[in-house]
Design a protein around this motif. Structure first.
Motif, short mmCIF file in Angstrom:
data_model
loop_
_atom_site.label_atom_id
_atom_site.label_comp_id
_atom_site.label_asym_id
_atom_site.label_seq_id
_atom_site.Cartn_x
_atom_site.Cartn_y
_atom_site.Cartn_z
N SER A 84 4.35 17.14 24.63
CA SER A 84 4.35 18.92 24.62
C SER A 84 6.10 18.93 24.37
O SER A 84 6.59 19.70 23.52
CB SER A 84 4.26 19.31 25.20
N SER A 85 6.87 17.57 24.74
CA SER A 85 7.74 18.25 24.21
C SER A 85 8.52 18.72 22.80
O SER A 85 10.04 18.71 22.83
CB SER A 85 9.56 17.07 24.82
N ILE A 86 8.00 17.32 22.21
CA ILE A 86 8.14 17.46 20.60
C ILE A 86 7.45 18.13 20.05
O ILE A 86 8.22 19.05 18.70
CB ILE A 86 7.37 15.88 20.68
N GLU A 87 6.12 18.47 20.21
CA GLU A 87 5.56 19.20 19.36
C GLU A 87 4.96 20.49 20.79
O GLU A 87 3.75 20.80 21.20
CB GLU A 87 4.06 18.22 18.94
N PRO A 88 4.99 21.91 20.52
CA PRO A 88 5.05 22.49 21.09
C PRO A 88 3.35 23.20 20.97
O PRO A 88 2.85 23.46 21.17
CB PRO A 88 5.91 23.72 20.49
N LEU A 89 2.75 22.72 19.57
CA LEU A 89 1.43 23.01 20.03
C LEU A 89 0.17 22.32 20.79
O LEU A 89 -0.72 23.06 20.53
CB LEU A 89 1.11 22.52 18.12
N VAL A 90 1.09 21.01 20.92
CA VAL A 90 0.18 20.97 22.15
C VAL A 90 0.30 21.52 23.34
O VAL A 90 -1.09 21.26 24.08
CB VAL A 90 1.46 19.23 22.62
N ASP A 91 0.58 22.31 24.08
CA ASP A 91 1.03 23.24 24.94
C ASP A 91 -0.22 23.86 24.98
O ASP A 91 -0.99 24.26 25.10
CB ASP A 91 1.74 23.76 25.35
N THR A 92 -0.18 24.73 23.37
CA THR A 92 -1.13 25.39 22.89
C THR A 92 -2.85 25.26 23.02
O THR A 92 -3.52 25.89 23.53
CB THR A 92 -0.50 26.38 21.79
N LEU A 93 -2.41 23.89 22.14
CA LEU A 93 -4.10 23.22 22.64
C LEU A 93 -4.59 22.78 24.03
O LEU A 93 -6.06 23.50 24.44
CB LEU A 93 -3.82 22.14 21.49
N SER A 94 -4.16 22.85 24.74
CA SER A 94 -4.17 22.50 26.08
C SER A 94 -4.65 23.66 26.48
O SER A 94 -5.64 23.52 27.79
CB SER A 94 -2.53 21.97 26.78
N GLU A 95 -3.74 24.40 26.44
CA GLU A 95 -4.13 26.05 27.26
C GLU A 95 -5.59 25.94 26.57
O GLU A 95 -6.17 26.96 27.30
CB GLU A 95 -3.72 27.28 26.64
N VAL A 96 -5.89 26.03 25.05
CA VAL A 96 -7.47 26.44 24.87
C VAL A 96 -8.32 25.79 24.91
O VAL A 96 -9.41 26.19 25.81
CB VAL A 96 -6.77 26.34 23.32
N ASN A 97 -7.70 24.50 25.15
CA ASN A 97 -8.91 23.31 26.16
C ASN A 97 -9.21 24.26 27.34
O ASN A 97 -10.70 23.79 27.95
CB ASN A 97 -7.66 21.92 26.43
N ASN A 98 -8.27 24.42 28.34
CA ASN A 98 -8.67 24.49 30.13
C ASN A 98 -9.45 26.21 29.67
O ASN A 98 -10.38 25.73 30.79
CB ASN A 98 -7.27 25.01 30.43
N THR A 99 -9.13 26.68 28.24
CA THR A 99 -10.28 28.15 28.93
C THR A 99 -11.21 27.59 28.00
O THR A 99 -12.52 28.37 29.11
CB THR A 99 -9.62 29.11 27.30
N TYR A 100 -11.54 26.39 27.46
CA TYR A 100 -12.54 26.30 27.29
C TYR A 100 -13.84 25.94 28.44
O TYR A 100 -15.19 25.92 28.50
CB TYR A 100 -12.84 25.06 26.23
N ARG A 101 -12.77 24.77 29.39
CA ARG A 101 -13.01 24.22 30.88
C ARG A 101 -13.58 25.48 31.47
O ARG A 101 -14.76 25.28 32.09
CB ARG A 101 -12.56 23.20 31.45
N THR A 102 -12.85 25.98 31.44
CA THR A 102 -12.97 27.69 32.68
C THR A 102 -14.37 27.83 31.75
O THR A 102 -15.58 28.57 33.08
CB THR A 102 -12.00 28.54 32.91
N LEU A 103 -14.85 28.80 30.65
CA LEU A 103 -15.50 29.21 30.37
C LEU A 103 -17.25 28.43 30.39
O LEU A 103 -17.98 28.79 31.09
CB LEU A 103 -15.48 29.59 28.51
N LEU A 104 -16.94 27.16 30.37
CA LEU A 104 -17.98 26.02 30.30
C LEU A 104 -18.85 26.22 32.10
O LEU A 104 -19.53 26.57 33.05
CB LEU A 104 -17.60 24.53 30.31
N SER A 105 -17.50 26.24 32.93
CA SER A 105 -17.08 26.34 34.49
C SER A 105 -18.86 28.14 35.03
O SER A 105 -19.39 27.34 35.24
CB SER A 105 -15.71 26.39 35.43
N THR A 106 -18.41 28.64 33.44
CA THR A 106 -18.34 30.29 34.29
C THR A 106 -20.26 30.11 34.24
O THR A 106 -20.64 30.46 34.57
CB THR A 106 -18.21 30.56 33.29
N PHE A 107 -20.23 29.30 33.12
CA PHE A 107 -21.46 28.87 32.50
C PHE A 107 -22.82 28.35 33.48
O PHE A 107 -23.68 28.84 33.89
CB PHE A 107 -21.80 28.82 30.97
N ILE A 108 -21.71 26.82 34.04
CA ILE A 108 -22.46 26.35 34.79
C ILE A 108 -22.93 27.17 36.09
O ILE A 108 -23.59 27.21 37.00
CB ILE A 108 -21.64 25.03 35.10
#
Length: 168
Positions: A84-108
């Motif tokens: 993430s220090s080399i490629e800032p997109l890694v942080d963004t991808l991690s945020e998207v990942n966390n959003t999907y996890r939270t949406l999965l949690s919402t439906f569960i």
């Protein structure tokens, strides 16, 4: 939480608010459980807190379960920090990942609510009222456990960041 142009504030708001709104409206329209009031500020607080709980359930319960059954696999944390220090997109991808996890949690959680409603109805038909009589205690104990584990996980995360910084 505010650094890098308010990015953390945006992330927390985004990850917590949207799933909270979705969950509260699922409760209202599917299960006819209305937690909304006529006060928009109260509703905003309810949405945010519900989203925060859903996010923590995703992080503390769903993520480890998915790791355990090998549906997901994370890179070592030190590799994540370096990437993430080399490629800032890694942080963004991690945020998207966390959003999907939270949406999965919402439906569960919506599914678990429906299951709980069904179990409660069966219990009440059979004159078993222990769940109904103790629902406040059960709810508080579950929240205490959830946020205790969240605190431990966050403390470990902070410690790893500090350890990583002191090595560099």
């Amino acid at each position: 939480y505010i650094y890098r142009d308010n990015r953390i504030l945006y992330i927390k708001f985004h990850i917590n608010l949207y799933p909270g709104i979705l969950f509260i409206y699922l409760l209202k329209f599917i299960f006819e459980i209305n937690l909304l009031s006529d006060n928009w500020l109260e509703n905003l607080i309810v949405f945010y807190f519900a989203g925060m709980v859903l996010s923590r359930i995703g992080s503390i319960i769903i993520e480890p379960m998915m790791k355990k059954i090998k549906l997901i696999r994370y890179a070592p944390y030190s590799d994540y920090v370096k990437a993430s220090s080399i490629e800032p997109l890694v942080d963004t991808l991690s945020e998207v990942n966390n959003t999907y996890r939270t949406l999965l949690s919402t439906f569960i959680c919506a599914f678990v609510c429906k299951l709980g409603i069904t179990i409660n109805e069966i219990c009440l038909k059979n004159k078993i009222t222990i769940l109904q009589e103790n629902r406040d205690w059960i709810f508080l104990i579950l929240l205490i456990l959830l946020f205790s584990f969240s605190y431990v996980k966050q403390t470990d995360y902070v410690r790893k960041r500090i350890d990583r910084k002191s090595v560099v």
